[in-house]
Design an enzyme around this catalytic site. Structure first.
Site, PDB file in Angstrom:
ATOM      1  N   ASP A 184     -19.248 -15.596  12.709  1.00  0.00           N
ATOM      2  CA  ASP A 184     -19.848 -16.841  12.219  1.00  0.00           C
ATOM      3  C   ASP A 184     -18.759 -17.736  11.620  1.00  0.00           C
ATOM      4  O   ASP A 184     -18.929 -18.337  10.566  1.00  0.00           O
ATOM      5  CB  ASP A 184     -20.925 -16.519  11.168  1.00  0.00           C
ATOM      6  CG  ASP A 184     -21.813 -17.712  10.853  1.00  0.00           C
ATOM      7  OD1 ASP A 184     -21.903 -18.638  11.695  1.00  0.00           O
ATOM      8  OD2 ASP A 184     -22.415 -17.722   9.766  1.00  0.00           O
ATOM      9  N   HIS A 235     -16.247 -22.890  15.048  1.00  0.00           N
ATOM     10  CA  HIS A 235     -16.896 -22.994  16.345  1.00  0.00           C
ATOM     11  C   HIS A 235     -16.039 -23.683  17.404  1.00  0.00           C
ATOM     12  O   HIS A 235     -16.538 -24.042  18.459  1.00  0.00           O
ATOM     13  CB  HIS A 235     -18.223 -23.748  16.219  1.00  0.00           C
ATOM     14  CG  HIS A 235     -19.252 -22.992  15.418  1.00  0.00           C
ATOM     15  ND1 HIS A 235     -19.072 -21.696  15.045  1.00  0.00           N
ATOM     16  CD2 HIS A 235     -20.457 -23.356  14.930  1.00  0.00           C
ATOM     17  CE1 HIS A 235     -20.122 -21.290  14.348  1.00  0.00           C
ATOM     18  NE2 HIS A 235     -20.983 -22.277  14.259  1.00  0.00           N
TER      19      HIS A 235
END
Ligand code: MG
Length: 216
Positions: free
Chosen positions: A143, A146
């Site tokens: 996570d 990106h």
């Protein structure tokens, strides 16, 4: 003690909800369920802890299984957290340096959750840590940044370290390009296409893949 409701107590849930971050509760609970399934196999690794929101959930599972979360983040924020970008939070800027520093907020959040002894914060980029890491891990939660480069680096660095039977969990996987960036989706596809992982759960953009017991 492997029932979600005994692990995610009201106090843990309150600490999770009070901590800034981008993981909705339903996806968070899918992360918890994935962690419960594999935490008996070893430690949990989180890439991109930010302010500790998902770290708290993983720490609660780690505590129940007598293991730890290795919470990896350089704490300088991802691209979208920088000034001028959509997810910038001015309160996270260190006034002395002008740079984002989420570490103090992270520490406070983990301390407040009462789970500090189950969290091992590592302040570094994930690829650097992985280069020194040797032990297989039960779960890797990707996570972080990106960008294509970062997502690929996180995947290539950490997917091989997931122990057979363990889980690779990827956040912000969108099947429809209109919903979000492509990089998490691409590493999700790559993991499936490798034959080493099979999809085993998840919720919306949080996808849970299990490492196959035998490499093919
Ligand atoms: Mg995310």
């Amino acid at each position: 003690m492997t029932d979600r409701s005994t692990i995610i107590t009201e106090d843990v849930r309150d600490a999770f909800l009070a901590t800034p971050g981008f993981l909705p509760e339903d996806e968070g609970m899918a992360l918890v369920d994935a962690a419960i399934e594999v935490a008996g196999l070893g430690p949990l690794v989180e890439i991109g802890s930010y302010c500790g929101r998902s770290t708290i959930l993983l720490a609660a599972v780690a505590a129940a299984f007598g293991t730890h979360v290795i919470a990896v983040d350089h704490h300088r924020g991802s691209e979208e957290h920088q000034p001028g970008w959509a997810f910038h939070d001015p309160s996270l800027v260190d006034p002395e340096t002008g740079r984002i520093d989420t570490l103090p907020v992270f520490r406070r959040a983990i301390e407040g959750s009462g789970l500090e002894e189950h969290v091992i914060p590592v302040v570094s980029s994930s690829a650097t840590v992985a280069a020194y890491w040797q032990r297989p891990v039960a779960l890797v939660f990707v996570d972080g940044s990106h960008t294509e480069e970062s997502a690929v680096l996180d995947y290539e660095s950490w997917a091989p370290l997931v122990t057979p039977g363990g889980a690779l969990v990827i956040h912000d996987v969108f099947d429809d390009p209109a919903e979000g960036g492509r990089a998490p989706f691409r590493i999700y596809r790559r993991a499936l296409d490798s034959g080493r992982f099979v999809e085993s759960g998840g919720e919306r953009s949080l996808r849970v893949l299990r490492r196959q017991a035998v490499d093919r």
